[in-house]
Structures are given as structure tokens and as C-alpha cells.
Design a protein around this motif. Sequence first.
Motif, PDB file in Angstrom:
ATOM      1  N   TYR A  56       0.828  -1.205   0.000  1.00 31.02           N
ATOM      2  CA  TYR A  56       0.000   0.000   0.000  1.00 31.02           C
ATOM      3  C   TYR A  56       0.861   1.253   0.000  1.00 31.02           C
ATOM      4  O   TYR A  56       0.543   2.245  -0.669  1.00 31.02           O
ATOM      5  CB  TYR A  56      -0.944   0.008   1.200  1.00 31.02           C
ATOM      6  CG  TYR A  56      -1.817   1.244   1.228  1.00 31.02           C
ATOM      7  CD1 TYR A  56      -2.690   1.534   0.184  1.00 31.02           C
ATOM      8  CD2 TYR A  56      -1.742   2.146   2.285  1.00 31.02           C
ATOM      9  CE1 TYR A  56      -3.468   2.675   0.180  1.00 31.02           C
ATOM     10  CE2 TYR A  56      -2.526   3.290   2.295  1.00 31.02           C
ATOM     11  CZ  TYR A  56      -3.380   3.555   1.241  1.00 31.02           C
ATOM     12  OH  TYR A  56      -4.149   4.688   1.240  1.00 31.02           O
ATOM     13  N   PHE A  57       1.969   1.225   0.742  1.00 28.68           N
ATOM     14  CA  PHE A  57       2.859   2.388   0.803  1.00 28.68           C
ATOM     15  C   PHE A  57       3.522   2.650  -0.548  1.00 28.68           C
ATOM     16  O   PHE A  57       3.625   3.797  -0.989  1.00 28.68           O
ATOM     17  CB  PHE A  57       3.935   2.170   1.874  1.00 28.68           C
ATOM     18  CG  PHE A  57       4.910   3.305   1.990  1.00 28.68           C
ATOM     19  CD1 PHE A  57       4.537   4.518   2.545  1.00 28.68           C
ATOM     20  CD2 PHE A  57       6.209   3.161   1.530  1.00 28.68           C
ATOM     21  CE1 PHE A  57       5.435   5.574   2.645  1.00 28.68           C
ATOM     22  CE2 PHE A  57       7.122   4.206   1.623  1.00 28.68           C
ATOM     23  CZ  PHE A  57       6.741   5.415   2.188  1.00 28.68           C
ATOM     24  N   LYS A  58       3.957   1.585  -1.227  1.00 34.87           N
ATOM     25  CA  LYS A  58       4.686   1.738  -2.481  1.00 34.87           C
ATOM     26  C   LYS A  58       3.771   1.793  -3.697  1.00 34.87           C
ATOM     27  O   LYS A  58       4.081   2.480  -4.682  1.00 34.87           O
ATOM     28  CB  LYS A  58       5.671   0.567  -2.650  1.00 34.87           C
ATOM     29  CG  LYS A  58       6.749   0.482  -1.579  1.00 34.87           C
ATOM     30  CD  LYS A  58       7.724   1.632  -1.681  1.00 34.87           C
ATOM     31  CE  LYS A  58       8.889   1.466  -0.705  1.00 34.87           C
ATOM     32  NZ  LYS A  58       9.871   2.570  -0.814  1.00 34.87           N
ATOM     33  N   ARG A  59       2.662   1.058  -3.652  1.00 31.26           N
ATOM     34  CA  ARG A  59       1.785   0.955  -4.823  1.00 31.26           C
ATOM     35  C   ARG A  59       0.330   1.088  -4.391  1.00 31.26           C
ATOM     36  O   ARG A  59      -0.498   0.214  -4.657  1.00 31.26           O
ATOM     37  CB  ARG A  59       2.021  -0.371  -5.548  1.00 31.26           C
ATOM     38  CG  ARG A  59       3.426  -0.485  -6.150  1.00 31.26           C
ATOM     39  CD  ARG A  59       3.596  -1.770  -6.936  1.00 31.26           C
ATOM     40  NE  ARG A  59       4.899  -1.808  -7.583  1.00 31.26           N
ATOM     41  CZ  ARG A  59       5.095  -1.992  -8.882  1.00 31.26           C
ATOM     42  NH1 ARG A  59       4.066  -2.138  -9.693  1.00 31.26           N
ATOM     43  NH2 ARG A  59       6.316  -2.044  -9.377  1.00 31.26           N
ATOM     44  N   GLY A  65      -6.999  -0.434  -6.463  1.00 31.93           N
ATOM     45  CA  GLY A  65      -7.567  -1.012  -7.675  1.00 31.93           C
ATOM     46  C   GLY A  65      -7.911  -2.475  -7.507  1.00 31.93           C
ATOM     47  O   GLY A  65      -8.976  -2.931  -7.944  1.00 31.93           O
ATOM     48  N   ALA A  66      -7.019  -3.226  -6.856  1.00 42.50           N
ATOM     49  CA  ALA A  66      -7.275  -4.660  -6.643  1.00 42.50           C
ATOM     50  C   ALA A  66      -8.470  -4.879  -5.731  1.00 42.50           C
ATOM     51  O   ALA A  66      -9.269  -5.811  -5.931  1.00 42.50           O
ATOM     52  CB  ALA A  66      -6.032  -5.332  -6.059  1.00 42.50           C
ATOM     53  N   LEU A  67      -8.627  -4.023  -4.720  1.00 42.98           N
ATOM     54  CA  LEU A  67      -9.729  -4.174  -3.776  1.00 42.98           C
ATOM     55  C   LEU A  67     -11.066  -3.735  -4.351  1.00 42.98           C
ATOM     56  O   LEU A  67     -12.117  -4.221  -3.927  1.00 42.98           O
ATOM     57  CB  LEU A  67      -9.440  -3.383  -2.501  1.00 42.98           C
ATOM     58  CG  LEU A  67      -8.322  -3.922  -1.602  1.00 42.98           C
ATOM     59  CD1 LEU A  67      -8.010  -2.922  -0.485  1.00 42.98           C
ATOM     60  CD2 LEU A  67      -8.706  -5.268  -1.003  1.00 42.98           C
ATOM     61  N   TYR A  78      -4.257  -5.633 -11.716  1.00 40.35           N
ATOM     62  CA  TYR A  78      -3.694  -5.004 -10.519  1.00 40.35           C
ATOM     63  C   TYR A  78      -2.839  -5.989  -9.725  1.00 40.35           C
ATOM     64  O   TYR A  78      -1.787  -5.615  -9.183  1.00 40.35           O
ATOM     65  CB  TYR A  78      -4.814  -4.454  -9.639  1.00 40.35           C
ATOM     66  CG  TYR A  78      -5.474  -3.229 -10.218  1.00 40.35           C
ATOM     67  CD1 TYR A  78      -4.763  -2.035 -10.365  1.00 40.35           C
ATOM     68  CD2 TYR A  78      -6.811  -3.242 -10.616  1.00 40.35           C
ATOM     69  CE1 TYR A  78      -5.363  -0.901 -10.899  1.00 40.35           C
ATOM     70  CE2 TYR A  78      -7.423  -2.120 -11.140  1.00 40.35           C
ATOM     71  CZ  TYR A  78      -6.694  -0.948 -11.284  1.00 40.35           C
ATOM     72  OH  TYR A  78      -7.293   0.172 -11.813  1.00 40.35           O
ATOM     73  N   GLN A  79      -3.263  -7.241  -9.647  1.00 38.83           N
ATOM     74  CA  GLN A  79      -2.480  -8.243  -8.938  1.00 38.83           C
ATOM     75  C   GLN A  79      -1.127  -8.448  -9.604  1.00 38.83           C
ATOM     76  O   GLN A  79      -0.109  -8.635  -8.920  1.00 38.83           O
ATOM     77  CB  GLN A  79      -3.244  -9.567  -8.890  1.00 38.83           C
ATOM     78  CG  GLN A  79      -4.434  -9.551  -7.936  1.00 38.83           C
ATOM     79  CD  GLN A  79      -5.204 -10.856  -7.965  1.00 38.83           C
ATOM     80  OE1 GLN A  79      -5.252 -11.547  -8.982  1.00 38.83           O
ATOM     81  NE2 GLN A  79      -5.815 -11.199  -6.851  1.00 38.83           N
ATOM     82  N   GLN A  84       4.831  -7.617  -9.004  1.00 38.66           N
ATOM     83  CA  GLN A  84       6.096  -7.150  -9.564  1.00 38.66           C
ATOM     84  C   GLN A  84       6.747  -6.064  -8.703  1.00 38.66           C
ATOM     85  O   GLN A  84       7.699  -5.408  -9.137  1.00 38.66           O
ATOM     86  CB  GLN A  84       5.853  -6.609 -10.977  1.00 38.66           C
ATOM     87  CG  GLN A  84       5.403  -7.684 -11.958  1.00 38.66           C
ATOM     88  CD  GLN A  84       4.959  -7.110 -13.300  1.00 38.66           C
ATOM     89  OE1 GLN A  84       4.849  -5.891 -13.451  1.00 38.66           O
ATOM     90  NE2 GLN A  84       4.703  -7.982 -14.259  1.00 38.66           N
ATOM     91  N   SER A  85       6.270  -5.907  -7.486  1.00 35.28           N
ATOM     92  CA  SER A  85       6.806  -4.871  -6.601  1.00 35.28           C
ATOM     93  C   SER A  85       8.163  -5.283  -6.052  1.00 35.28           C
ATOM     94  O   SER A  85       8.270  -5.961  -5.030  1.00 35.28           O
ATOM     95  CB  SER A  85       5.839  -4.596  -5.444  1.00 35.28           C
ATOM     96  OG  SER A  85       6.396  -3.682  -4.544  1.00 35.28           O
TER      97      SER A  85
END
Length: 230
Positions: A56-59, A65-67, A78-79, A84-85
Motif C-alpha cells: 500500500y505504501f509503495k503501490r 484497484g485490486a480491492l 492489478y495483482q 512485480q513490486s
Amino acid sequence: MRTRILTALLAVAVAAPAIANDPPLGSRLGERLKRGESRDNYDALRSAHRLAECLYFKRGSDVIGALTALSEAEQKRYQRNLSQSVECRNATLVDSPRLEGVAIQAPADVLRGMMAEAVLEKTTKDEALQPLPAATGGAYQRDWFAITGRDRTVDEMAVCTAEQNPAGIRDLLATRPESAEELAAVKAVGATLGPCLPQGATLKANRQSLRAALAEALFHRSTEPVVAVQ
């Protein structure tokens, strides 16, 4: 009948280890994680929560979007972005030196709940929510049920609880996973879960699956327009 079913549900939810029947949250841990040990369960769960917080902090936009996705194709997009994070794969996700080289693999529904918790913790939009009157006639059905991976009965019960007892869910989310405080919070919110269980429904859930469903329902209530009571 409904009370008896709920009693069975809570018996499983408060007694079952968090990863007793689900795929492990921590994988490729070698011999350092012994299945069934409460401390290791907590370490694995805390690592998964930290992953959700990092995502959540980074993306943040991909997490939201995923939720909130309403189609499988949209959700997968979104997944894929979240998987890929690199930033979160390289982050320090564990406290215990026993969990070296940890790779987090949470059941999809549980990870969704953890991401919802991460959003709620940072935005605090749920803190202003007040209880709403009980509704009937399918008022607790939502379009996003189709992509959570849960039984619709669980999501419907969670939405009902988020509307009638948001404070109870907040108290639950404020506890550490697999703690005595979490157990007490689950038992406390049980008074709302009973009336919210759809008539004739039978279901089982461990404590972390139940927590995840309630967290996601509270997230949606805090970000979506109020549905008119029927």
C-alpha cells in the motif's frame, strides 16, 4: 438454527491455528519454521501484514484497484502489478531471525483483508462510521463479492457486521494476529455476526479468514456511498 450455526462458526474461528488448513503464509522457510507453533504462526502472519503495508505504501493505487475491481480481468491486472513490486520483495518483512529468506504466500482472500487493513490504518476513514439500522431484502449484497474468492455468505455477513458494528471490527483490527486480545475481539463481535448470518447458511472460517473478510467489508463501507436501507 442460526444461533447453532454461528456457534459452530465461532468455535472454528477462535480455536483453529491461523494456517492450519490454508496454504502457508510463509513459504520456502526450510526447517526453520515448524508447522503449528504459535510463535511461528504469528511471525508468518506478521510478515504477511508487513507485505500488505509495504504494497500500500509503495503501490497504493494498485492496492485500491485490486480491492475495488469488479471483473476478474481487472483484478488480475492489478495483482500482476503488485506481484512485480521489487521494493516490497526486498523489504525487511520479518522480526525473527528464524525466518531467513522468507517469501510470503498468503491465501488470496486473506491477503485482500490484510491490504484492506493497511488502507484503513493509514486513511482512518472508518473511524467516523456509525452503526446503521438492520436491513433486509438483499441489502447486504455487493458487486465486489464476485472477485474476493470467499463464499458469498461470508462476505454478506461481513458487510452486515460492518454496517451494524463498525466499532467491533475496529477493535478486532487493532489486535495482533493470533493474540489473546484478537480472540477476545472475535468473541465480542460474535453478538453481531449471529443476526448477520444469512438464514440457513452453513460455513466455516478460521480466525484470520474471518478477520480478513471483516476488514475488507469495513474498507468498502468507508470508501463507498451508503446503500439505502430496504
